[in-house]
Structures are given as C-alpha cells and as structure tokens.
Design a protein around this motif. Structure first.
Motif, mmCIF file in Angstrom:
data_model
loop_
_atom_site.group_PDB
_atom_site.id
_atom_site.type_symbol
_atom_site.label_atom_id
_atom_site.label_comp_id
_atom_site.label_asym_id
_atom_site.label_seq_id
_atom_site.Cartn_x
_atom_site.Cartn_y
_atom_site.Cartn_z
ATOM 1 N N ALA A 1 2.623 -38.770 24.275
ATOM 2 C CA ALA A 1 2.511 -39.500 23.207
ATOM 3 C C ALA A 1 3.361 -40.556 22.750
ATOM 4 O O ALA A 1 4.474 -40.596 23.645
ATOM 5 N N PRO A 2 2.996 -41.230 21.849
ATOM 6 C CA PRO A 2 3.975 -42.497 21.563
ATOM 7 C C PRO A 2 5.475 -42.078 21.369
ATOM 8 O O PRO A 2 5.368 -41.134 20.598
ATOM 9 N N GLY A 3 6.427 -42.677 21.807
ATOM 10 C CA GLY A 3 7.842 -42.251 21.508
ATOM 11 C C GLY A 3 8.250 -41.104 22.142
ATOM 12 O O GLY A 3 9.639 -40.932 22.081
ATOM 13 N N ILE A 4 7.577 -40.455 23.354
ATOM 14 C CA ILE A 4 8.118 -39.408 23.990
ATOM 15 C C ILE A 4 9.200 -39.666 25.028
ATOM 16 O O ILE A 4 10.062 -39.188 25.029
ATOM 17 N N PRO A 5 8.822 -41.036 25.545
ATOM 18 C CA PRO A 5 9.947 -41.211 26.455
ATOM 19 C C PRO A 5 11.437 -41.467 25.895
ATOM 20 O O PRO A 5 12.470 -40.829 26.417
ATOM 21 N N MET A 6 11.580 -41.976 24.722
ATOM 22 C CA MET A 6 13.049 -41.961 23.862
ATOM 23 C C MET A 6 13.325 -40.383 23.467
ATOM 24 O O MET A 6 14.328 -40.138 23.623
ATOM 25 N N LYS A 7 12.114 -39.857 22.895
ATOM 26 C CA LYS A 7 12.410 -38.562 22.517
ATOM 27 C C LYS A 7 13.245 -37.543 23.962
ATOM 28 O O LYS A 7 14.034 -36.650 23.591
ATOM 29 N N ALA A 8 12.543 -38.044 25.118
ATOM 30 C CA ALA A 8 12.912 -36.943 26.050
ATOM 31 C C ALA A 8 14.340 -37.177 26.625
ATOM 32 O O ALA A 8 15.060 -36.278 26.950
ATOM 33 N N VAL A 9 14.616 -38.370 26.433
ATOM 34 C CA VAL A 9 16.151 -38.798 26.807
ATOM 35 C C VAL A 9 17.124 -38.037 25.815
ATOM 36 O O VAL A 9 17.996 -37.330 26.015
ATOM 37 N N LYS A 10 16.795 -38.044 24.409
ATOM 38 C CA LYS A 10 17.483 -37.228 23.476
ATOM 39 C C LYS A 10 17.449 -35.733 23.627
ATOM 40 O O LYS A 10 18.399 -35.027 23.609
ATOM 41 N N TRP A 11 16.280 -35.422 23.899
ATOM 42 C CA TRP A 11 15.873 -34.057 24.080
ATOM 43 C C TRP A 11 16.958 -33.415 25.337
ATOM 44 O O TRP A 11 17.599 -32.226 25.302
ATOM 45 N N MET A 12 16.835 -34.165 26.233
ATOM 46 C CA MET A 12 17.811 -33.732 27.637
ATOM 47 C C MET A 12 19.165 -33.804 27.245
ATOM 48 O O MET A 12 19.815 -32.992 28.067
ATOM 49 N N LEU A 13 19.887 -34.396 26.209
ATOM 50 C CA LEU A 13 21.072 -34.171 25.923
ATOM 51 C C LEU A 13 21.489 -33.200 25.028
ATOM 52 O O LEU A 13 22.449 -33.151 24.528
ATOM 53 N N MET A 14 20.186 -32.540 24.479
ATOM 54 C CA MET A 14 20.754 -31.448 23.229
ATOM 55 C C MET A 14 21.253 -30.325 24.033
ATOM 56 O O MET A 14 20.985 -29.827 25.303
ATOM 57 N N ARG A 15 21.881 -29.461 23.345
ATOM 58 C CA ARG A 15 22.505 -28.164 23.861
ATOM 59 C C ARG A 15 21.393 -27.190 24.044
ATOM 60 O O ARG A 15 21.332 -26.514 25.236
ATOM 61 N N HIS A 16 20.454 -27.097 23.118
ATOM 62 C CA HIS A 16 19.264 -26.253 23.073
ATOM 63 C C HIS A 16 17.906 -27.211 23.416
ATOM 64 O O HIS A 16 17.204 -27.481 22.430
ATOM 65 N N ALA A 17 17.950 -27.566 24.597
ATOM 66 C CA ALA A 17 17.030 -28.651 24.753
ATOM 67 C C ALA A 17 15.511 -27.984 25.175
ATOM 68 O O ALA A 17 15.305 -27.054 26.030
ATOM 69 N N PRO A 18 14.547 -28.734 24.477
ATOM 70 C CA PRO A 18 13.227 -28.309 24.704
ATOM 71 C C PRO A 18 12.645 -28.993 25.871
ATOM 72 O O PRO A 18 11.744 -28.381 26.326
ATOM 73 N N LEU A 19 13.096 -29.880 26.568
ATOM 74 C CA LEU A 19 12.724 -30.391 27.927
ATOM 75 C C LEU A 19 13.942 -30.409 28.689
ATOM 76 O O LEU A 19 15.114 -30.707 28.400
ATOM 77 N N ILE A 20 13.586 -29.974 29.921
ATOM 78 C CA ILE A 20 14.797 -29.759 31.058
ATOM 79 C C ILE A 20 14.077 -30.588 32.206
ATOM 80 O O ILE A 20 13.036 -30.065 32.961
ATOM 81 N N LEU A 21 14.627 -31.482 32.855
ATOM 82 C CA LEU A 21 14.343 -32.028 34.247
ATOM 83 C C LEU A 21 15.244 -31.887 35.299
ATOM 84 O O LEU A 21 16.285 -31.995 35.271
ATOM 85 N N ARG A 22 14.747 -31.107 36.263
ATOM 86 C CA ARG A 22 15.655 -30.703 37.393
ATOM 87 C C ARG A 22 14.953 -31.703 38.529
ATOM 88 O O ARG A 22 14.084 -31.083 39.345
ATOM 89 N N PRO A 23 15.404 -32.721 38.849
ATOM 90 C CA PRO A 23 14.471 -33.817 39.421
ATOM 91 C C PRO A 23 15.011 -33.308 41.284
ATOM 92 O O PRO A 23 15.934 -32.559 41.423
ATOM 93 N N LYS A 24 13.946 -33.902 41.947
ATOM 94 C CA LYS A 24 13.935 -33.448 43.324
ATOM 95 C C LYS A 24 13.435 -34.443 44.328
ATOM 96 O O LYS A 24 12.472 -35.180 43.471
ATOM 97 N N LEU A 25 13.221 -34.381 45.434
ATOM 98 C CA LEU A 25 12.612 -35.381 46.206
ATOM 99 C C LEU A 25 11.280 -34.872 46.522
ATOM 100 O O LEU A 25 10.881 -34.212 47.539
ATOM 101 N N ASP A 26 10.376 -34.944 45.448
ATOM 102 C CA ASP A 26 9.169 -34.517 45.415
ATOM 103 C C ASP A 26 8.080 -35.795 44.950
ATOM 104 O O ASP A 26 8.193 -36.130 43.575
ATOM 105 N N ALA A 27 7.301 -36.065 46.123
ATOM 106 C CA ALA A 27 6.350 -37.351 45.547
ATOM 107 C C ALA A 27 5.555 -36.722 44.674
ATOM 108 O O ALA A 27 5.016 -37.634 43.664
ATOM 109 N N ALA A 28 5.073 -35.365 44.287
ATOM 110 C CA ALA A 28 3.902 -35.048 43.392
ATOM 111 C C ALA A 28 4.603 -34.964 42.022
ATOM 112 O O ALA A 28 4.005 -35.568 41.038
ATOM 113 N N MET A 29 5.980 -34.654 42.103
ATOM 114 C CA MET A 29 6.658 -34.591 40.627
ATOM 115 C C MET A 29 6.965 -36.210 40.012
ATOM 116 O O MET A 29 6.543 -36.314 39.028
ATOM 117 N N LEU A 30 7.124 -36.902 41.116
ATOM 118 C CA LEU A 30 7.168 -38.260 40.811
ATOM 119 C C LEU A 30 6.085 -39.107 40.219
ATOM 120 O O LEU A 30 5.885 -39.972 39.344
#
Length: 416
Positions: A57-86
């Motif tokens: 949705a519009p604004g989600i990329p900016m919200k995602a950055v904010k969420w990942m910095l929250m203590r109780h984050a609704p979004l968690i990204l655990r990146p890995k070398l995975d072409a399907a994920m990227l």
C-alpha cells in the motif's frame, strides 16, 4: 472426474467439499496426520470480509523502516541470500502505489464478499460448530493520525458496498465494552459489522468430516515428491506411497506451492511470511473482547474464541523457518494485556505459521499452462476469509463451468 487436491488446510478441505458436491471423485493428500495442522491451525480467528486489504500500500516502505525500529515491531525482516525473497520483496514494493492498491483491494473485496455469501450458504446447508461469532471486526486506532489514514480504506469499502462504521472513542467502547478500562488509549475505530470470528482448525476439521461423508478420500502422512507430466498435462501425483493417477490436480499447498511447481517449470510469486499467535484461557470475561479487535499500532488481532482469546499477528520475512522467537511472544503479550488483560499469558500456547503471501495481495486461483493443473493458493492472512469463495471458484473451473464472479484477474496470468 478424479481430482487430486494437494494440501488439507482450510483451502484444500473447502475445495474438496465443493468438488465432491459436484460429483467428482476426490482424493486429498497431506503430509500431516490430519487436516489443518499447519498454517490453518492457530491463526488469528478472523473471518474478515471487510477488513481485507493488500499489505502493499502507499506509504508502506516508509512505515516498514519505522516498524522495524520499534521494540514491539509488527514487521521483522531477517534477510538472507535468497533470490525468491528478494524478487518477492521487489514485486511487493512495485505494488505500493495508490493505483495498484485500489486495483488489488478491489479484487480482494470481490472475492471476500463472494466468500461471505458462500460461507453463509454452507452453514445453511450443513451443521458446523467452530466457536463462531458474527459480531464484526473493530480496527482500533490509538492515534488521530491512524484514524485519518483510514480514509483510503473507508473509500474502498464504500465503493464496493461493504458495510462499515467510523467510530469515535465512545463508539469503540459501545462496540467492545471491555475497552472502557483503557478508553484513554483510543482515538477511534473502523467497524466492519459483517465480519465473523471462529476457530479455523475446528471449522476445517468439522468440514473434513462432512467431505469424507460425501466420499472424499483423505490420505494423510503422504509426502508429495512431484508431478508426472505427459503431453502437457498431469497424469499423476508422485508421493512416497506411489503415484496417484488423476484427471485434474489442484495445488493448495500454501507457502510450499512454489517449491512443487518450480519442478514443472511454473514460477509462482508466493513467499512465506511468518505469523505468530497466542491462545489464552479467559480468566475475566469483563476484560475480554466480544469479537475481534485489530490493534492497528502493532498489526495484531485479538479475537474471542469461546472461552479463549486468540492473539495473532506480525509479519516475519525469514524464509521457511517455523522457529518460535521469544521476542515475538512478548509483542503479542504486550498488545493483548495493554487492551484486554482478561487472561494470564503465562498459561498461553505459543504458535507460528507460514502465510503464503503474493506480492500484490490477492490469491492465485485458476488454471496453469498445464491444462489440467489448477491453483488455489497465495491467500496470505486471509485463507479462511476467502476459502469458501475460492473453493467454489476452483470447483467451477475444474468442472468446466463459469464461476459466479469475475476470476480472470485472480489467475497466475496477471503477473505476465
């Protein structure tokens, strides 16, 4: 016609029931010991026909950055070398525009509304008990900014004729009386009164028994190794128990669908997004929800299931991992105890499941380039919500009938 369904979650079982009703000989395969023992087992308990929106949705990329910095984050990204994920993340970002959001939400609401009708007809047709309630979903906003931002959802609901109410603080308390204890934390809410709640596992288990009575052959403890393709069509499903000959095959394997389809040259843009839940016995009914409250700040649903509270949510992008992370449990506990301290979280059962997410939001339902191979997968967080409608659509397509709703834009072809 002999139809083999791969997967016995809520999507697979509802599909089996609808196909059996149309007179097909149906076999369902699943690696588990019974139905709904993976992603359908302990989901948030919502049947959310109105609260039905793409994550892109519009604004989600900016919200995602904010969420990942929250203590109780609704979004968690655990990146890995995975072409399907990227690749999936890139496609999701490309759908975060106002134009794409409107198109994708419209598709989802169309299917959800059809599913609402299909579920009501199913209940009239057969008796099912699954801790069901029909008291709506309250999307709870803790800030005025969240309330103001809901205008785009209100516009989409109005355009599609979905009933809703925008509530102030007092309205939220009237809808959910237990919120009177925490009214100072509430700015307002969006109520979709036609939404329902219930235990998806109980629903699927009960419907499996009804399907078996119609002659559906459920075969559990069977691992699906591949598909036997000859002359452009599926001739059989290869399992660790042998090959099952089929006239048609429906893939309803959720997050595992792309792993199977890759073997036959079909690229399915579905990726697992892990969600977590707690199931807490209710100790004080006066401090428990009546239906579902969606805590917009933490993207957590708090749902009444009989004498239990189901707390579900979060989006962890970490691949095919089902580990239980203690920090996720603390977030669920924080949200529910902040709003509804009517149970003891220490007594809760903790669970995780892999939601099969598409990058644009709607599921993938329809034919493939292999003419007797069909897809009913990619429902994300809305598998149960869309299951009854999706199963009727796919049963019609398999049977060579025209579905009651437009489905061309729900197929794999929309990705080009």
């Amino acid at each position: 016609m002999k139809v083999t369904i791969l997967g016995a979650g809520v999507i697979g079982v509802t599909t089996a029931y609808q196909l059996a009703k149309l007179g097909h000989e149906v076999v369902v395969l699943d690696r588990q010991s019974g139905p709904a023992l993976e992603t359908s087992f302990a989901n948030a308990g919502e049947v959310s026909f109105g609260y039905c929106s793409p994550w892109a949705a519009p604004g989600i990329p900016m919200k995602a950055v904010k969420w990942m910095l929250m203590r109780h984050a609704p979004l968690i990204l655990r990146p890995k070398l995975d072409a399907a994920m990227l690749t999936w993340l890139g496609r999701m970002l490309s759908n975060c525009t106002a134009a794409r959001y409107a198109v994708n939400k419209g598709r989802m609401l169309r299917l959800a509304d059809y599913s609402r009708t299909a579920l009501a007809e199913l209940r009239r047709e057969i008796s099912l008990s699954y801790d069901e309630r029909m008291q709506g979903t309250l999307q709870l906003f803790r800030t005025q900014q969240q309330l103001d931002a809901s205008a785009k959802d209100v516009k989409a609901l109005a355009a599609d004729g979905v009933p809703f109410e925008v509530l102030d603080r007092d309205g939220c308390v009237r809808a959910e009386p237990a919120l009177r204890y925490v009214r100072h934390r509430i700015a307002g809410g969006l109520l979709t009164p036609k939404d329902e709640t219930g235990d998806c596992f109980k629903f699927t288990d009960a419907l499996e028994q009804k399907a078996a009575a119609l002659g559906v052959d459920f075969r559990y403890g069977q691992f699906i190794n591949g598909l036997n393709i000859e002359a452009g069509q599926v001739r059989g499903v290869i399992t660790d128990h042998g090959t099952i000959r089929s006239d048609a095959v429906v893939v309803a394997l959720g997050s595992y669908s792309p792993l199977l389809l890759k073997k036959v040259g079909i690229k399915l843009p579905v990726y697992p997004v892990k969600g977590y839940s707690l199931t807490i016995p209710i100790a004080d009914t006066s401090r428990a929800p009546e239906s579902t409250v969606m805590d917009e700040t933490y993207k957590i649903a708090i749902t009444r299931l009989g004498d239990r509270i189901r707390v579900g949510g979060m989006a962890e992008i970490s691949g095919y991992t089902n580990d239980l992370v203690e920090a996720r449990r603390r977030t669920l506990e924080y949200s529910v105890m902040d709003l509804f301290p009517g149970g003891d979280p220490k007594t809760a059962s903790f669970w995780s499941g892999l939601r099969p997410m598409t990058p644009d939001g709607p599921p993938i339902i329809g034919r493939t380039k292999i003419r007797n191979l069909f897809l009913n997968t990619g429902h994300g967080t809305l598998g149960w919500t869309m299951s009854c409608g999706s199963s009727r659509v796919i049963a019609d397509l398999v049977s060579g009938r025209k579905p009651d709703i437009e489905t061309e834009d729900l197929g794999l072809g929309r990705y080009g």
